[in-house]
Design a protein around this motif. Structure first.
Motif, PDB file in Angstrom:
ATOM      1  N   UNK A 152      10.892  24.010 -24.624  1.00  0.00           N
ATOM      2  CA  UNK A 152      10.225  22.811 -24.120  1.00  0.00           C
ATOM      3  C   UNK A 152      11.260  21.732 -23.792  1.00  0.00           C
ATOM      4  N   UNK A 163       6.610  15.180 -17.236  1.00  0.00           N
ATOM      5  CA  UNK A 163       5.638  14.571 -18.105  1.00  0.00           C
ATOM      6  C   UNK A 163       5.472  13.142 -17.622  1.00  0.00           C
ATOM      7  N   UNK A 168       3.458  11.585 -24.231  1.00  0.00           N
ATOM      8  CA  UNK A 168       2.725  12.843 -24.054  1.00  0.00           C
ATOM      9  C   UNK A 168       3.548  14.035 -24.509  1.00  0.00           C
ATOM     10  N   UNK A 171       2.997  14.633 -28.154  1.00  0.00           N
ATOM     11  CA  UNK A 171       1.724  15.297 -28.454  1.00  0.00           C
ATOM     12  C   UNK A 171       1.798  16.778 -28.101  1.00  0.00           C
ATOM     13  N   UNK A 172       2.515  17.061 -27.021  1.00  0.00           N
ATOM     14  CA  UNK A 172       2.612  18.467 -26.642  1.00  0.00           C
ATOM     15  C   UNK A 172       3.488  19.246 -27.629  1.00  0.00           C
ATOM     16  N   UNK A 175       1.368  20.058 -30.503  1.00  0.00           N
ATOM     17  CA  UNK A 175       0.456  21.173 -30.244  1.00  0.00           C
ATOM     18  C   UNK A 175       1.203  22.496 -30.302  1.00  0.00           C
ATOM     19  N   UNK A 176       2.392  22.514 -29.676  1.00  0.00           N
ATOM     20  CA  UNK A 176       3.178  23.746 -29.622  1.00  0.00           C
ATOM     21  C   UNK A 176       3.519  24.238 -31.028  1.00  0.00           C
TER      22      UNK A 176
ATOM     23  N   UNK B 144       2.697  26.055 -23.426  1.00  0.00           N
ATOM     24  CA  UNK B 144       3.074  26.579 -24.748  1.00  0.00           C
ATOM     25  C   UNK B 144       3.826  27.903 -24.562  1.00  0.00           C
ATOM     26  N   UNK B 147       7.489  27.555 -22.358  1.00  0.00           N
ATOM     27  CA  UNK B 147       8.607  27.079 -23.171  1.00  0.00           C
ATOM     28  C   UNK B 147       9.039  28.075 -24.246  1.00  0.00           C
ATOM     29  N   UNK B 194      -5.679  17.144 -24.218  1.00  0.00           N
ATOM     30  CA  UNK B 194      -4.251  17.416 -24.310  1.00  0.00           C
ATOM     31  C   UNK B 194      -3.512  16.645 -23.230  1.00  0.00           C
ATOM     32  N   UNK B 195      -2.271  16.300 -23.510  1.00  0.00           N
ATOM     33  CA  UNK B 195      -1.514  15.547 -22.502  1.00  0.00           C
ATOM     34  C   UNK B 195      -1.327  16.379 -21.231  1.00  0.00           C
ATOM     35  N   UNK B 196      -1.168  15.694 -20.125  1.00  0.00           N
ATOM     36  CA  UNK B 196      -1.013  16.351 -18.835  1.00  0.00           C
ATOM     37  C   UNK B 196       0.466  16.617 -18.541  1.00  0.00           C
ATOM     38  N   UNK B 197       0.762  17.879 -18.279  1.00  0.00           N
ATOM     39  CA  UNK B 197       2.125  18.239 -17.887  1.00  0.00           C
ATOM     40  C   UNK B 197       2.091  18.813 -16.479  1.00  0.00           C
TER      41      UNK B 197
END
Lengths: 209, 209
Positions: A152, A163, A168, A171-172, A175-176, B144, B147, B194-197
Motif C-alpha cells: 500500500x 487518495x 483516507x 482508514x484504508x 481496513x487492510x 486490499x 497492495x 470506506x474511503x475512496x481510492x
DNA sequence: TGTACATCAGTGAACGCGCGTTCACTGATGTAC
DNA sequence: TGTACATCAGTGAACGCGCGTTCACTGATGTAC
C-alpha cells in the motif's frame, strides 16, 4: 564553520536526501550535494568511499527513521498504528521512500535498528501475549502484514494509487490490517507447515514449525 | 536486414529490457541498447523521442505483459493464481519489476490493457457472482488485494525478503490472499463508507458507497 | 513494366555536459613534552 | 604555557568517460503515372 565543517558527513546526507526529494531517487549527484553544502566535491571522499556508499548510508538512515516512527506509533497505539505510520511516511515523502528500499542502496553489512520488519515482529508477539492472535497463526504472520503495508505504501508513493485525503489512507490501512488480522483469527492450520521466509535484515528464520 | 531493420522499435525495447535485467532498472543507456541492436545511436530517434520515451514504452509493455500473465492464470484458476503469477514474475525478473512501476517510467497518456489492477477487479467481481464475497465487502477490495500482492512481489524483487524455494512463494501468496478473503468474509460493515481510492490506470473511482 | 520522386529509416561525426574520482596541496586541530 | 609535529579535513585543478541529442547526409522503399 570556516575550514573545517564539523559534521560534513551528516550535512552531505541531509543534502542528498533533499536532492532525492527534489529530483527523484536516482537523479542526484555527489557533486551537487557537495555544492549545496558549500564544500568541494572531493571533500566528500573523507566521509564516504564513493557515491554508492553515500547512497547506502542514506538508505540506512532513512529506513531506521521509519522504524523509529513505527515504533513510536506502535508503543502508543499498537500494530495498526505502526502500519499507518509506514503508509503516511510513503505519502509524505515518496521519492525518499523509493530510494529507501532500492536494491542499489541497500548496505548488506549494516543491521538497521529498529527495522520496520522487527517492529511488526514485536507487535505481533504482543498480540499473541494479549490473546488476540493464536501461536499457530503467529507463525510467519510478519510476512503477511509487512507486504500488505509495504505494498500500500509503495503503490501510493509511486503514484499508482491515489487518495483524495491523506486521512483516507489511514482508514484504508486500518481496513487492510484489520481484515488480515480477522482472517488470521479464523485461519485453520495448514496441512503442512507454512513455507519459510527470511528477512534480509536479520536473516532470521521465520515460519517453519 | 541490411540498411533497414524492419522492426527497430521492438528490437530497441528488447535490448533495453535485457540491459535492465543485466545492470538494474536505472543503469542502462539508449546508446548501449542501440549498439546491441547493431544500429547507430541516432537511429533510435526515429522510433522514440527520447531515452525517457523509450523507458516509458518499455514500462508499458512490461506491465501489460504482467497483466496478460495474470489474466491467463486467473481464467484457469482464479484470483489467487493471478496473485501467484504476479509474485512469480517479480521473483523471476526482479530488475524489470523494479522498472515497471518506477514513477519516472510511467507514461501518463497510455491506458494499459489488461492492467494488473483491472484483472484483480474482474476476479473480485466473479467472486461476488459466485457468492464467495458479499457486495458490501467487495467495495474497495481491490485496494486490499493489490497492495498485498504488490508488496510481497516487490519485497521479494528488491531482496528484502528471501525465499528458499520459489515454490514456497506460491504457498505464501496463497496464504496471504486466502487470509485476506477470509477476513473479508467476516468483515462487519463500517460505520462510514470506506474511503475512496483511485487507480491511476483507469482513474476509475472505486470504493465510496 | 519503367521511370521520377517523395518519404522513410538509417549513418556518422560532432556537440556540450556533468559526472565520479584522483592527486598533490594546505590550513586547522589536537597531542606530547 | 609554549612549541613541534602528526593527523585530520578541507581545496582546486584535472582526468577521462559515457551520455543524450543534433545535424546534414544517404541509401532503400514505395507510389504515381
Amino acid at each position: 564553520m570556516a575550514y573545517h565543517h564539523g559534521d560534513l558527513g551528516t550535512a552531505l546526507l541531509d543534502a542528498a536526501e533533499e536532492l532525492v526529494r527534489e529530483h527523484g531517487a536516482a537523479n542526484w549527484s555527489l557533486r551537487e550535494a557537495s555544492t549545496r553544502v558549500g564544500v568541494s566535491p572531493s571533500a566528500a571522499y573523507h566521509h564516504f568511499a564513493s557515491r554508492d556508499a553515500l547512497m547506502q548510508a542514506l538508505s540506512v538512515r532513512v529506513v531506521a527513521r521509519l522504524g523509529e516512527r513505527m515504533q513510536a506509533a506502535a508503543s502508543e497505539h499498537g500494530l495498526i498504528a505502526a502500519g499507518s505510520a509506514y503508509v503516511r511516511w510513503a505519502l509524505e515523502d515518496p521519492a525518499v521512500t523509493a530510494l529507501a528500499f532500492t536494491p542499489e542502496a541497500r548496505d548488506p553489512d549494516v543491521v538497521i535498528s529498529p527495522h520496520p520488519h522487527d517492529v511488526i515482529e514485536a507487535e505481533l508477539d504482543r498480540l499473541v501475549e494479549d490473546g488476540v492472535l493464536s501461536p499457530q497463526s503467529r507463525v510467519g504472520a510478519t510476512f503477511l502484514i509487512w507486504p500488505a503495508v509495504h505494498g500500500l505504501a509503495t503503490l501510493l508513493a509511486d503514484g499508482l494509487i491515489k487518495v483524495e485525503d491523506p486521512h483516507d489512507a489511514d482508514r484504508h490501512t486500518e481496513r487492510l490490517l484489520g481484515t488480515l488480522l480477522t482472517g488470521l483469527a479464523h485461519e485453520s492450520a495448514p496441512p503442512n507447515p507454512w513455507p519459510t521466509l527470511h528477512s534480509v535484515q536479520t536473516d532470521r528464520t521465520v515460519g517453519g514449525r
